[in-house]
Motif scaffolding. Structure first.
Motif, PDB file in Angstrom:
ATOM      1  N   ASP A 144       0.846  -1.196   0.000  1.00 50.43           N
ATOM      2  CA  ASP A 144       0.000   0.000   0.000  1.00 50.43           C
ATOM      3  C   ASP A 144       0.881   1.247   0.000  1.00 50.43           C
ATOM      4  O   ASP A 144       1.040   1.944   1.008  1.00 50.43           O
ATOM      5  CB  ASP A 144      -0.917  -0.027   1.229  1.00 50.43           C
ATOM      6  N   VAL A 145       1.472   1.503  -1.158  1.00 49.28           N
ATOM      7  CA  VAL A 145       2.341   2.662  -1.356  1.00 49.28           C
ATOM      8  C   VAL A 145       1.967   3.295  -2.696  1.00 49.28           C
ATOM      9  O   VAL A 145       1.274   2.673  -3.515  1.00 49.28           O
ATOM     10  CB  VAL A 145       3.831   2.243  -1.372  1.00 49.28           C
ATOM     11  N   PRO A 146       2.417   4.510  -2.965  1.00 50.04           N
ATOM     12  CA  PRO A 146       2.166   5.091  -4.293  1.00 50.04           C
ATOM     13  C   PRO A 146       2.828   4.235  -5.375  1.00 50.04           C
ATOM     14  O   PRO A 146       3.960   3.767  -5.209  1.00 50.04           O
ATOM     15  CB  PRO A 146       2.825   6.469  -4.191  1.00 50.04           C
ATOM     16  N   HIS A 147       2.114   4.048  -6.475  1.00 54.21           N
ATOM     17  CA  HIS A 147       2.598   3.162  -7.530  1.00 54.21           C
ATOM     18  C   HIS A 147       2.986   3.935  -8.788  1.00 54.21           C
ATOM     19  O   HIS A 147       2.327   4.905  -9.170  1.00 54.21           O
ATOM     20  CB  HIS A 147       1.522   2.133  -7.905  1.00 54.21           C
ATOM     21  N   GLY A 148       4.060   3.470  -9.412  1.00 52.34           N
ATOM     22  CA  GLY A 148       4.474   4.025 -10.688  1.00 52.34           C
ATOM     23  C   GLY A 148       3.669   3.444 -11.831  1.00 52.34           C
ATOM     24  O   GLY A 148       2.734   2.663 -11.642  1.00 52.34           O
ATOM     25  N   THR A 149       4.048   3.826 -13.039  1.00 54.62           N
ATOM     26  CA  THR A 149       3.358   3.381 -14.254  1.00 54.62           C
ATOM     27  C   THR A 149       4.326   2.577 -15.111  1.00 54.62           C
ATOM     28  O   THR A 149       5.490   2.945 -15.250  1.00 54.62           O
ATOM     29  CB  THR A 149       2.852   4.595 -15.058  1.00 54.62           C
ATOM     30  N   VAL A 150       3.821   1.481 -15.684  1.00 60.05           N
ATOM     31  CA  VAL A 150       4.625   0.658 -16.581  1.00 60.05           C
ATOM     32  C   VAL A 150       4.053   0.762 -17.986  1.00 60.05           C
ATOM     33  O   VAL A 150       2.864   0.517 -18.203  1.00 60.05           O
ATOM     34  CB  VAL A 150       4.653  -0.815 -16.121  1.00 60.05           C
ATOM     35  N   ARG A 151       4.910   1.142 -18.935  1.00 62.98           N
ATOM     36  CA  ARG A 151       4.493   1.282 -20.327  1.00 62.98           C
ATOM     37  C   ARG A 151       5.272   0.317 -21.210  1.00 62.98           C
ATOM     38  O   ARG A 151       6.469   0.153 -21.034  1.00 62.98           O
ATOM     39  CB  ARG A 151       4.766   2.705 -20.832  1.00 62.98           C
ATOM     40  N   ARG A 152       4.588  -0.303 -22.162  1.00 65.07           N
ATOM     41  CA  ARG A 152       5.264  -1.014 -23.251  1.00 65.07           C
ATOM     42  C   ARG A 152       5.203  -0.081 -24.451  1.00 65.07           C
ATOM     43  O   ARG A 152       4.124   0.314 -24.880  1.00 65.07           O
ATOM     44  CB  ARG A 152       4.578  -2.333 -23.580  1.00 65.07           C
ATOM     45  N   MET A 153       6.360   0.259 -24.990  1.00 63.90           N
ATOM     46  CA  MET A 153       6.429   1.269 -26.031  1.00 63.90           C
ATOM     47  C   MET A 153       7.275   0.781 -27.197  1.00 63.90           C
ATOM     48  O   MET A 153       8.107  -0.118 -27.054  1.00 63.90           O
ATOM     49  CB  MET A 153       7.027   2.571 -25.475  1.00 63.90           C
ATOM     50  N   TRP A 154       7.063   1.419 -28.349  1.00 61.56           N
ATOM     51  CA  TRP A 154       7.857   1.117 -29.543  1.00 61.56           C
ATOM     52  C   TRP A 154       8.680   2.344 -29.909  1.00 61.56           C
ATOM     53  O   TRP A 154       8.207   3.473 -29.824  1.00 61.56           O
ATOM     54  CB  TRP A 154       6.942   0.734 -30.709  1.00 61.56           C
ATOM     55  N   TYR A 155       9.922   2.105 -30.303  1.00 68.12           N
ATOM     56  CA  TYR A 155      10.789   3.190 -30.753  1.00 68.12           C
ATOM     57  C   TYR A 155      11.469   2.765 -32.048  1.00 68.12           C
ATOM     58  O   TYR A 155      11.582   1.573 -32.348  1.00 68.12           O
ATOM     59  CB  TYR A 155      11.837   3.524 -29.684  1.00 68.12           C
ATOM     60  N   ASN A 156      11.921   3.733 -32.794  1.00 68.15           N
ATOM     61  CA  ASN A 156      12.625   3.431 -34.039  1.00 68.15           C
ATOM     62  C   ASN A 156      14.123   3.418 -33.794  1.00 68.15           C
ATOM     63  O   ASN A 156      14.672   4.330 -33.186  1.00 68.15           O
ATOM     64  CB  ASN A 156      12.287   4.469 -35.115  1.00 68.15           C
ATOM     65  N   SER A 157      14.766   2.342 -34.257  1.00 73.71           N
ATOM     66  CA  SER A 157      16.222   2.239 -34.163  1.00 73.71           C
ATOM     67  C   SER A 157      16.802   2.371 -35.564  1.00 73.71           C
ATOM     68  O   SER A 157      16.832   1.394 -36.318  1.00 73.71           O
ATOM     69  CB  SER A 157      16.637   0.910 -33.541  1.00 73.71           C
ATOM     70  N   PRO A 158      17.277   3.551 -35.946  1.00 69.04           N
ATOM     71  CA  PRO A 158      17.890   3.706 -37.268  1.00 69.04           C
ATOM     72  C   PRO A 158      19.114   2.808 -37.438  1.00 69.04           C
ATOM     73  O   PRO A 158      19.380   2.313 -38.532  1.00 69.04           O
ATOM     74  CB  PRO A 158      18.282   5.191 -37.307  1.00 69.04           C
ATOM     75  N   THR A 159      19.838   2.589 -36.346  1.00 67.90           N
ATOM     76  CA  THR A 159      21.050   1.765 -36.427  1.00 67.90           C
ATOM     77  C   THR A 159      20.721   0.329 -36.816  1.00 67.90           C
ATOM     78  O   THR A 159      21.424  -0.292 -37.622  1.00 67.90           O
ATOM     79  CB  THR A 159      21.795   1.780 -35.081  1.00 67.90           C
ATOM     80  N   LEU A 160      19.640  -0.211 -36.242  1.00 66.93           N
ATOM     81  CA  LEU A 160      19.233  -1.591 -36.536  1.00 66.93           C
ATOM     82  C   LEU A 160      18.177  -1.660 -37.630  1.00 66.93           C
ATOM     83  O   LEU A 160      17.765  -2.752 -38.029  1.00 66.93           O
ATOM     84  CB  LEU A 160      18.710  -2.261 -35.259  1.00 66.93           C
TER      85      LEU A 160
END
Length: 400
Positions: A144-160
């Motif tokens: 019972d504590v303040p909770h953070g947020t978990v996100r699944r996100m997509w990013y572009n990797s120009p290198t790969l």
């Protein structure tokens, strides 16, 4: 009753029926049952079975010889059948506080516990889990504590040259505080992916609890996919429901040093899309096993990027046959990194870990050159139990 009311009532009845369907056949057997003294009873109804066993990391480990050395495999114990066809096993001693994994073996076939819906995947293995609370294990629980947020996100990797998926934890209050935060990049081991640390490592629970207790600074935690040939975790990419593997499934995308070379793509994405504090004093990187290797290489190759470095159950090593710029001039790059005086260079390893000797050799190299680091040694080997411990020890040292 008008036709609209009849239709509405019918739809509600159908919805209720489908909701109840998931409950049909629900298990009435309690398993695992955690007793007041922290002994645990496992139960499985299998009246036609000849032999039922339970295997898990709460039992004394079994040595397993692999090409990489001796691993600690989960122990095995036999269940006894009672007159109702229910098989039982109770631990002889109380279990220490910890997150444990287990499964059943019925006549040689490994199955999940049908009475326990809580499961975690590790590479291609799925196990049931339970927690014995108390001590450090309370950090692994949702409290019972303040909770953070978990996100699944997509990013572009120009290198790969691909879109890639990451998991990002932001601390409680991020959305409304208007503040900027330091960033901790947390890397998984071989066979893992961007789901490993958040699920097996209990990252969000650990950070929520440490921050709430005032033991860790509020921070953003970025959990990457360290397999440069992958878009995302198995089942989460355009490749569909592919089988999890510890090796490249597509050799043409297996670029030597690709993950390390592409890491600035991740940092740029995070600093563009989140409120972050800039500079090496506000960036940390750590990883387990393969992720430790990646963390050492990345922090050495980009010496101005990270002020805090953590190597869990692994170490950097020379690769004299490679022409990849990440791996060449190993000692020269290491000298540059330590000339810049890392704010913390942290190494942790288990006493029976198969990488222990390699870690010891790397520590000697650091010692011989007068490079300062902090070392933490635990019991046990190459296991998630240790990596959770290392995270709880490392995170409070960051960004002070």
């Amino acid at each position: 009753m008008n036709r609209l009311s009849v239709l509405t009532a019918t739809m509600l009845m159908c919805a209720t029926s489908w909701a109840q369907q998931a409950l049909w056949g629900g298990a009435s057997i309690i398993s695992p049952e955690i007793h007041d003294n922290n002994t645990v009873t496992f139960r499985l109804k299998a009246p036609k079975a000849v032999r039922v066993q339970v295997t898990g990391d709460f039992l004394p480990s079994t040595p397993i010889e692999t090409p990489r050395g001796i691993w600690e495999g989960p122990g095995i114990a036999d269940l006894k059948e009672n007159k109702d066809g229910i098989w039982e096993f109770t631990t002889t001693a109380p279990l220490a506080p910890e997150l444990y994994g287990y499964s059943f073996i019925v006549d040689g076939l490994k199955i999940m516990d049908p009475s326990n819906v809580y499961m975690i995947r590790d590479v291609a293995t799925v196990t049931n889990v339970f927690i014995i609370g108390g001590e450090r294990a309370d950090l692994y629980r949702v409290n019972d504590v303040p909770h953070g947020t978990v996100r699944r996100m997509w990013y572009n990797s120009p290198t790969l040259n691909m879109e890639r998926r990451i998991t990002v934890y932001t601390p409680a209050g991020y959305e409304t505080s208007g503040k900027s935060y330091p960033v901790f990049y947390l890397l998984h081991g071989a066979g893992g992916d961007e789901e490993a640390w958040i699920n097996l490592g209990r990252t969000s629970q650990i950070l929520d609890n440490l921050i709430a207790q005032g033991k860790a600074e509020p921070m953003i935690v970025v959990m990457t996919n360290g397999n440069a040939w992958q878009e995302a975790a198995p089942g989460e990419s355009s490749n569909g429901f592919t089988a999890p593997s510890m090796r490249p499934t597509d050799a043409k995308n297996a670029i030597e040093g690709g993950f390390e070379l592409a890491f600035p793509d991740v940092v740029k994405f995070i600093e563009k899309n989140f409120r972050t504090k800039k500079g090496r004093a506000n960036r940390a990187i750590a990883g387990l096993s393969m992720g430790s290797f990646h963390s050492a290489n990345i922090s050495r190759y980009y010496p101005d990027m990270f002020g805090y470095v953590g190597l869990f159950s692994g170490a950097a090593s020379k690769n004299e046959k490679s022409n990849c710029p990440v791996y060449t001039d190993f000692e020269g790059k290491l000298k540059v990194q330590f000339d810049k005086k890392p704010l913390l260079y942290y190494i942790a390893c288990g006493k029976t870990d198969f990488v222990y000797q390699g870690v010891s050799d790397y520590r000697k190299l650091l010692d011989d050159n007068g490079y300062k680091y902090e070392y933490f040694e635990s019991e046990g080997g190459h296991i998630w139990r240790n990596w959770r411990i290392y995270l709880t020890e490392f995170a409070p040292k960051l960004f002070k």
